[in-house]
Design an enzyme around this catalytic site. Structure first.
Site, mmCIF file in Angstrom:
data_model
loop_
_atom_site.group_PDB
_atom_site.id
_atom_site.type_symbol
_atom_site.label_atom_id
_atom_site.label_comp_id
_atom_site.label_asym_id
_atom_site.label_seq_id
_atom_site.Cartn_x
_atom_site.Cartn_y
_atom_site.Cartn_z
ATOM 1 N N LYS A 70 0.800 -1.230 0.000
ATOM 2 C CA LYS A 70 0.000 0.000 0.000
ATOM 3 C C LYS A 70 0.835 1.284 0.000
ATOM 4 O O LYS A 70 0.424 2.296 -0.547
ATOM 5 C CB LYS A 70 -0.945 0.017 1.204
ATOM 6 C CG LYS A 70 -2.169 -0.860 1.022
ATOM 7 C CD LYS A 70 -3.033 -0.757 2.269
ATOM 8 C CE LYS A 70 -4.428 -1.281 2.022
ATOM 9 N NZ LYS A 70 -5.337 -0.947 3.122
ATOM 10 N N ASP A 107 -9.970 3.656 1.778
ATOM 11 C CA ASP A 107 -10.222 3.047 3.095
ATOM 12 C C ASP A 107 -11.034 3.985 4.003
ATOM 13 O O ASP A 107 -11.955 3.547 4.694
ATOM 14 C CB ASP A 107 -8.899 2.693 3.792
ATOM 15 C CG ASP A 107 -8.299 1.392 3.268
ATOM 16 O OD1 ASP A 107 -9.054 0.549 2.740
ATOM 17 O OD2 ASP A 107 -7.067 1.224 3.381
#
Ligand code: NAP
Length: 277
Positions: A70, A107
């Site tokens: 990520k 997210d």
């Protein structure tokens, strides 16, 4: 004769066999009768850039990125969204027609959409938020909560310097509380969030004292295996509004699917049942 191009997307991680994202995106593809596929991609760090530069040439329109890539992906992407820049990590990639890679982080969006769906009366501005944990997920959640106007964030992490680092980055709205006193964050919090891996199947139990839970609190746990963690069970017993973490995973997938396949998919009970099978 021009052949139909089948748009592909996938999730890149190492390891990746545990990922539930293929099940979710394939459900949506079937449900909306769309041409396309979504595959798990087991990619080691050394190969990440080569793989990402090759994917657009193979019919991929984008990808999700998960542990441990990520943050690595930020150095490879050609364009980065503001929210991914703020979080310092990306989980959603869009491959442009010229092969350029656009990196986004959904997210925080997934977290907010899940709490809004599970607790329709929730007002992030109503009072302080208490966050357990200061890892990658906590960063995205802090950015999203600050953006939604939460007045104050209490943050507690086993490794205190990590929480201090987030405070230094995100400013005076964040107050760090020592891990041994983490339960004190419940004194006047209105939103309570576990972002640690504690309570997850295979991890130690979440043992923070929870006697401060009160009925006017919205409590969520981003751990979703099990669906009802100890935190959520105790919160339910205390009369709090409780939101489980599965919806965060589902909602974070929405913006990517929409960009890749052209339809904004629903997060509903059908999808939850497919994911829980
Ligand atoms: P991460 O960056 O590795 O952070 C892990 C966090 O858990 C850190 O705050 C860590 O504290 C804490 N922790 C781990 N073991 C602990 C222990 N024994 N005692 C106290 N604290 C402990 O991971 P992440 O990406 O933020 O993910 C955290 C959890 O959320 C994982 O379980 C992940 O599966 C879940 N998650 C769910 C979603 C969703 O969509 N629902 C999305 C993202 C993540 P230290 O800093 O002290 O190590």
């Amino acid at each position: 004769m021009s052949a139909k191009i089948i748009p592909l997307a996938g999730v890149i991680g190492y390891p990746i066999s545990h990922s539930k994202s293929p099940r979710m995106h394939r459900h949506w593809l079937r449900r909306y009768g769309l041409l396309g596929d979504y595959v798990p991609l087991h990619v080691q760090e050394d190969n990440l850039e080569t793989v990402l530069r090759t994917m657009p040439k193979m019919g991929f329109v984008g990808a999700n990125v998960t542990i441990p890539h990520k943050t690595n992906v930020m150095a490879i992407a050609d364009q980065i969204s503001d929210r991914a820049t703020l979080v310092g990590a990306a989980n959603t990639l869009i491959f442009k027609e010229d092969g350029k890679i656009y990196a986004d982080n959904t997210d925080g969006y997934g977290f907010m959409a899940n709490v809004r769906q599970g607790a329709p009366g929730w007002n992030p501005k109503a009072g302080p938020a208490a966050i357990f944990g200061a890892g990658g997920a906590a960063r995205a959640i802090i950015v999203a909560l600050a953006d939604a106007g939460v007045p104050e964030i209490y943050l507690s992490n086993r490794t205190r310097p990590k929480a201090e680092a987030l405070r230094a980055e995100f400013g005076a709205r964040v107050t760090v509380v020592d891990w041994v006193q983490a339960g004190n964050m419940l004194d006047d919090a209105k939103t309570v969030i576990n972002t640690t891996s504690l309570g997850m199947v295979g991890s130690p139990e979440f043992r923070v004292p929870l006697d401060g839970l009160k009925p006017d609190m919205v409590v969520t746990d981003i751990v979703y295996t099990p669906l009802k963690t100890r935190l959520l069970q105790e919160a339910e017993r205390a009369g709090c509004t409780v939101v489980d973490g599965l919806g965060m995973l589902l909602h974070q997938g929405v913006p990517g699917f929409e960009r890749w396949f052209g339809i904004r998919p629903d997060v509903d009970e059908d999808l939850r049942q497919v994911m829980l099978r």
